[in-house]
Every structure is written in C-alpha cells, then in structure tokens.
Design a protein around this motif. Structure first.
Motif, PDB file in Angstrom:
ATOM      1  N   PHE A  97       0.820  -1.216   0.000  1.00 39.38           N
ATOM      2  CA  PHE A  97       0.000   0.000   0.000  1.00 39.38           C
ATOM      3  C   PHE A  97       0.847   1.256   0.000  1.00 39.38           C
ATOM      4  CE2 PHE A  97      -4.583   0.051   0.457  1.00 39.38           C
ATOM      5  CZ  PHE A  97      -4.836  -1.297   0.266  1.00 39.38           C
ATOM      6  N   LEU A 120      -9.420  10.311  -7.951  1.00 42.94           N
ATOM      7  CA  LEU A 120     -10.680   9.958  -7.288  1.00 42.94           C
ATOM      8  C   LEU A 120     -11.368  11.209  -6.749  1.00 42.94           C
ATOM      9  CD1 LEU A 120     -12.294   7.445  -6.467  1.00 42.94           C
ATOM     10  CD2 LEU A 120     -11.083   7.472  -4.288  1.00 42.94           C
ATOM     11  N   ILE A 124     -14.955  13.102  -7.927  1.00 45.96           N
ATOM     12  CA  ILE A 124     -16.054  13.481  -7.023  1.00 45.96           C
ATOM     13  C   ILE A 124     -16.307  14.988  -7.113  1.00 45.96           C
ATOM     14  CG2 ILE A 124     -16.768  13.590  -4.607  1.00 45.96           C
ATOM     15  CD1 ILE A 124     -15.028  11.058  -4.159  1.00 45.96           C
ATOM     16  N   TYR A 128     -19.805  16.863  -8.142  1.00 45.97           N
ATOM     17  CA  TYR A 128     -20.480  17.844  -7.272  1.00 45.97           C
ATOM     18  C   TYR A 128     -20.664  19.171  -8.002  1.00 45.97           C
ATOM     19  CZ  TYR A 128     -20.148  15.071  -2.946  1.00 45.97           C
ATOM     20  OH  TYR A 128     -20.299  14.123  -1.967  1.00 45.97           O
ATOM     21  N   LEU A 131     -23.743  19.020 -10.269  1.00 54.19           N
ATOM     22  CA  LEU A 131     -25.097  18.828  -9.742  1.00 54.19           C
ATOM     23  C   LEU A 131     -25.989  20.060  -9.921  1.00 54.19           C
ATOM     24  CD1 LEU A 131     -24.489  16.614  -6.600  1.00 54.19           C
ATOM     25  CD2 LEU A 131     -25.647  15.996  -8.715  1.00 54.19           C
TER      26      LEU A 131
ATOM     27  N   GLN B  81      -5.603  -5.871   8.190  1.00 55.51           N
ATOM     28  CA  GLN B  81      -5.392  -4.920   7.099  1.00 55.51           C
ATOM     29  C   GLN B  81      -6.637  -4.831   6.216  1.00 55.51           C
ATOM     30  OE1 GLN B  81      -2.308  -3.159   6.313  1.00 55.51           O
ATOM     31  NE2 GLN B  81      -3.763  -2.059   5.016  1.00 55.51           N
ATOM     32  N   ASN B  85      -8.846  -1.558   5.516  1.00 57.81           N
ATOM     33  CA  ASN B  85      -9.054  -1.042   4.160  1.00 57.81           C
ATOM     34  C   ASN B  85     -10.523  -0.769   3.884  1.00 57.81           C
ATOM     35  OD1 ASN B  85      -6.371  -1.271   3.727  1.00 57.81           O
ATOM     36  ND2 ASN B  85      -6.491  -3.074   2.394  1.00 57.81           N
ATOM     37  N   ILE B  93     -14.627   7.174   2.354  1.00 60.40           N
ATOM     38  CA  ILE B  93     -14.812   7.684   0.987  1.00 60.40           C
ATOM     39  C   ILE B  93     -16.274   7.575   0.564  1.00 60.40           C
ATOM     40  CG2 ILE B  93     -14.142   7.417  -1.426  1.00 60.40           C
ATOM     41  CD1 ILE B  93     -11.493   6.240  -0.455  1.00 60.40           C
ATOM     42  N   PRO B  96     -19.168   9.453   3.156  1.00 60.78           N
ATOM     43  CA  PRO B  96     -19.237  10.924   3.078  1.00 60.78           C
ATOM     44  C   PRO B  96     -19.570  11.415   1.673  1.00 60.78           C
ATOM     45  CG  PRO B  96     -17.002  10.204   3.632  1.00 60.78           C
ATOM     46  CD  PRO B  96     -17.872   8.990   3.655  1.00 60.78           C
ATOM     47  N   THR B  97     -19.072  10.754   0.634  1.00 59.82           N
ATOM     48  CA  THR B  97     -19.360  11.203  -0.725  1.00 59.82           C
ATOM     49  C   THR B  97     -20.856  11.116  -1.010  1.00 59.82           C
ATOM     50  OG1 THR B  97     -17.206  10.389  -1.426  1.00 59.82           O
ATOM     51  CG2 THR B  97     -18.801  10.851  -3.149  1.00 59.82           C
ATOM     52  N   LEU B  98     -21.463   9.994  -0.649  1.00 60.45           N
ATOM     53  CA  LEU B  98     -22.897   9.826  -0.917  1.00 60.45           C
ATOM     54  C   LEU B  98     -23.730  10.753  -0.030  1.00 60.45           C
ATOM     55  CD1 LEU B  98     -23.176   5.971  -1.406  1.00 60.45           C
ATOM     56  CD2 LEU B  98     -23.126   7.785  -3.132  1.00 60.45           C
ATOM     57  N   LEU B 100     -22.851  13.671   1.442  1.00 63.70           N
ATOM     58  CA  LEU B 100     -22.725  15.070   1.023  1.00 63.70           C
ATOM     59  C   LEU B 100     -23.412  15.288  -0.320  1.00 63.70           C
ATOM     60  CD1 LEU B 100     -19.063  15.884   2.088  1.00 63.70           C
ATOM     61  CD2 LEU B 100     -21.171  16.643   3.154  1.00 63.70           C
ATOM     62  N   GLY B 101     -23.308  14.292  -1.211  1.00 59.30           N
ATOM     63  CA  GLY B 101     -23.984  14.408  -2.512  1.00 59.30           C
ATOM     64  C   GLY B 101     -25.488  14.497  -2.333  1.00 59.30           C
TER      65      GLY B 101
END
Lengths: 140, 336
Positions: A97, A120, A124, A128, A131, B81, B85, B93, B96-98, B100-101
C-alpha cells in the motif's frame, strides 16, 4: 545492513526497474486536479456570464447541455488518468500500500498511488460541481 | 460499589439535572424573530432544512462516538489490514461522498422555490445607518414612502428590491424566510411569500456600524384587503392631531428645522435625509425597533437619539424644555 533496518520482504519485482520515470509521474499526478479546476472555472464563469448578460441569446438548456457534455468528457479523462495511476501503483501485483522504500520503483508506485487518490477526489469534485447544472433549470 | 464509581454516578446525576434546563433554553427558539416559527412557505422550507440537518448531525455524532467507544473499549485490538481497508473505503470515501452528494441535491432542489418570481407588491428597501427606507410601488406607478416597518399581504409573493446608501446591510425576517445582503450601488432582489398574518421582527444581519444591533424593524403580515386599506391610508397625507399641545408640537417641529431631514407629507416638512414621519404614530415601533410608540418614547428619542442609538445622525434636542419636547412627542405620536 539493509535487512537489519527493517524486516520487509524483498520487493516482489525488485529487479524490474523498467518504470523509473518518476519525474514524468510528478507532473502526471497534477492532471486530474487541473481538469477539475478548469471544470469549476469554466462552468461557473459560463453560467454567471450567461445569466448576467446573455440570457436572451440562447436558451439555458443549450448552455446546460454543452456544459454537461464537457463534464462527461472531463470525467472520462479523469477516469482514464485514475486507471493509469492505479496500474502504476500496482497494489494488486505487489500487495504494497505505502511503498516506503526510497528506490526509484517505489517512488514510481507511490506517485501512482497519489495520482489515483487525486483522480478519485477530482472525479467526485467534478460530479459535485455539475449537480447544480442538472438540478437547477434557470438563472433564478 | 466503590467510592470511585459512586462519585461518578453522583457526577452523572448532577449533569442529568442540567438536562432539565434544556427546555428553558429551547423556549428561546419561539417568538416573532425565530427561524423555527414559520410565517410562510419560505420559512417552512428553511425550517425543514434545519431539522433534516440537525437530525443527520445527531445521528452522525452518535454513530461516530459509538465507533470511538467500540474501537477504544469494546474491541481495542488491532484490526486486520483487510478490515481497515474496507473501513477507510466505506466509512472514509463512500459514505461521506454519498451523504454530502445527497445533501447537495436536497439543498439545490429547495432553491427554485425560495427564489420564485413575485406576484405581489414590489417593495424597495434601502439600508441606512441605522434604519430602513421603504418605498412601495403601487399599480399606478406612484410610490408610497415609509420607514422602519414593512407590511405584506398574506398569500402572495412580495418582491423586495434591496439597496443600501453607504455600507453593506442584510435584510432578514427570520420567521418569513432567508436573508439577502444590501449593497451600496447595486440592487439585489428577493421574494417572500408570507402566509400567516402576524407581526414578525426583522433585523439587519450584516455588521454595519456601531448601532447595527439596534437596526431592526417590524414586518406585519396582513389579510390582502387590510393591506390594501393600509396602503391607501399610508399614501394619504398626514392627518395632524388636533390637541393644543400637538399643535404647539407641530409648530416647533417646523421651527426647529426637523423638516430639513424628515418628511411629513401635507406639511412644509419634505426632508429626505431621515425616515419619513407622515404616519409615524401608527407604526409598531420607533427608531427602527429601538423604542415603543408611546408619547414618552417619542420624547426620550427626540431629547437624545444618541443615547438610544449610538452614532445616530440625528442631533439631540436637549436645548428644548421638557414641555417643548413633550409637545413635539405629542404631535409625532398623533401622526396616524
């Protein structure tokens, strides 16, 4: 001496230094955020200039369609950049990683990792930004 | 039960008592200047938004604290691990993305209703330091000027054209809707659709100088017929009170030069610097929400405006006798 520093396994592709172009990668990781920045500036400037002065020239729908088409192209570009960066990171091949070693191959993979994450968040961000174009139909 | 745990229980019970005070604090959320009291559709939209955000925030807060509790007390051992992950990908990820969207889409869908076109009266409000100049444009194009009070018909959307003389102000009647800034040299527009008749309170919401906090106004929502009748009366010249004291006050008002700054339509006073006083006696407050409307309030204000509103441009009339100030106050209070 090296082995006493840490107990990591030898790099699975330690002998494959064919991708040692980290200088180029350093520029490449800025591509996706740059597209995001252009998307933001172009969308907001176009809509505010249109609503401020030129809303009699064309229908709002035309401008929205044009900007949404631009968005689709930019999203495709960011997705491609992200995919390339993901391959460069090669986390599935190496299982690593964080690539903590300082050799050229590790830097190369680390920049792939960083480029993937930046792509990524840029993806996003562009979604946004778009929208309001999809939800709001007028200048009011 | 050890001493330690008992002490902890006592502390907990004490903090429990504090919770009993919460209803008293929440009582502050009621009243005629509360966002949570909806006098119309706009305020209702914003109140709903507030509750949605608050509920979501509380759920998140409890969830996050639950996770902290779980990670530090219940399962403090290191995670695999793989588990870590997924925690980052889902919790850091995807969630919060969904979330806030979804909030962004919800907020955006509210905007067209809040910015709908007006179908009622057009009211021009100009921010001054520290009061509000209010001009109603009537159907025949004539303009009715008043100050520090806004009356609106219920059931229609009124349009506000907002302007400012010198500094930035912000026009806000929390119980009727959102706020809009007022800029010198630029007209901003907003509409409000009040529904429930009543007297609400507005407040300048952008710091505009030393008496910013005293820059308020009353917003009265009336039945449409009552509004029309009021506007007709407001358009008419002043009806001077008939008492002898008020008559002396009217003479003093002119001889002291009040008319250089204030207009009382139908008299030689035609000043435009200060608020129009033609029907000042029929308003709900004096000096932009600073004082009431009794004769004593008028007298207090005329004697020394700076005492009530620091920095006010109007000079103190402390060279007049109490009787003279009383006469002016009686005259102004009678201007209905």
């Amino acid at each position: 001496m090296r082995d006493s520093d840490h107990d990591r396994q030898p790099h699975p592709r330690g002998d494959a230094h064919e991708f040692a172009e980290e200088r180029e990668s350093l520029w490449r990781i800025t591509l996706a955020p740059t597209i995001w920045a252009f998307h933001f500036v172009i969308s907001y400037a176009a809509v505010s200039v249109y609503c401020f002065r030129y809303d009699h020239l064309a229908a709002m729908g035309t401008l929205r369609a044009a900007l949404i088409a631009m968005t689709a192209l930019m999203l495709a570009a960011i997705a491609w950049i992200g995919w390339r960066a993901f391959q460069r990171w090669d986390v599935r091949g190496t299982g690593e990683f964080s690539n903590p070693e300082g050799n050229a191959e590790d830097r190369h993979q680390f920049l792939g990792h960083a480029g993937f994450l930046l792509a990524l968040i840029s993806f996003i961000g562009v979604v946004y930004d778009t929208l309001p174009l999809i939800v709001l139909a007028s200048c009011r | 039960m050890t001493r330690n745990t008992r002490a902890r229980h006592v502390r907990f019970l004490r903090s429990g008592w504090l919770l009993l005070l919460v209803p008293f604090l929440l009582a502050g959320c009621d009243g005629r200047q509360s966002v949570l009291v909806d006098g119309g559709a706009d305020a209702r939209i914003l109140t709903d938004l507030f509750w949605v955000m608050l509920t979501g925030a509380v759920v998140l807060w409890i969830g996050m604290n639950g996770l902290f509790y779980w990670a530090t007390r219940r399962s403090p051992a290191p995670h695999s691990q793989r588990m870590a992950n997924w925690l980052v990908i889902l919790g850091g990820i995807l969630f919060p993305t969904l979330t806030l969207g979804a909030l962004l889409v919800y907020g955006l869908t509210l905007m067209p209703d809040l910015r709908a076109t007006g179908d009622g009266p057009v009211i021009r409000v100009t921010g001054e330091q520290w009061w509000w100049r209010v001009d109603y444009t009537r159907d025949d194009g004539s303009i009715v000027t008043t100050a520090n009070e806004i009356r609106l018909p219920a059931g229609v959307r009124s349009t506000f054209l907002l302007d400012s003389k010198k500094v930035i102000h912000s026009f806000w009647v929390p119980s009727l809707g959102g706020k809009m800034d007022m800029f010198p040299g630029r007209v901003t527009e907003m509409t409000l659709g009040p529904e429930r008749p009543g007297i609400y309170r507005g407040q300048c919401a952008e710091f505009c100088g030393e008496s910013h906090a005293w820059m308020a106004f009353e917003a009265e929502v009336m039945a449409p017929e009552a509004f029309e009748a009021w506007l007709d009366a407001e358009a008419a010249p002043a009806v001077a009170p008939t008492s002898a004291e008020a008559g002396r006050g009217a003479a003093l008002f002119l001889s002291q030069g009040c008319g250089a700054c204030h207009a009382v339509r139908g008299t030689p006073a035609t000043g435009r610097v200060g608020p129009d006083l033609t029907h000042v006696g029929s308003r709900h407050s004096l000096a932009a929400g600073r004082l009431g409307t009794s004769v004593e309030d008028f007298a207090k204000w005329v004697a020394n405006p700076g005492a009530w509103k620091p920095g006010a441009e109007m000079p103190a009339y402390d060279h007049l006798t109490d009787a003279q100030i009383g006469a002016i106050a009686a005259y102004l209070e009678g201007l209905e």
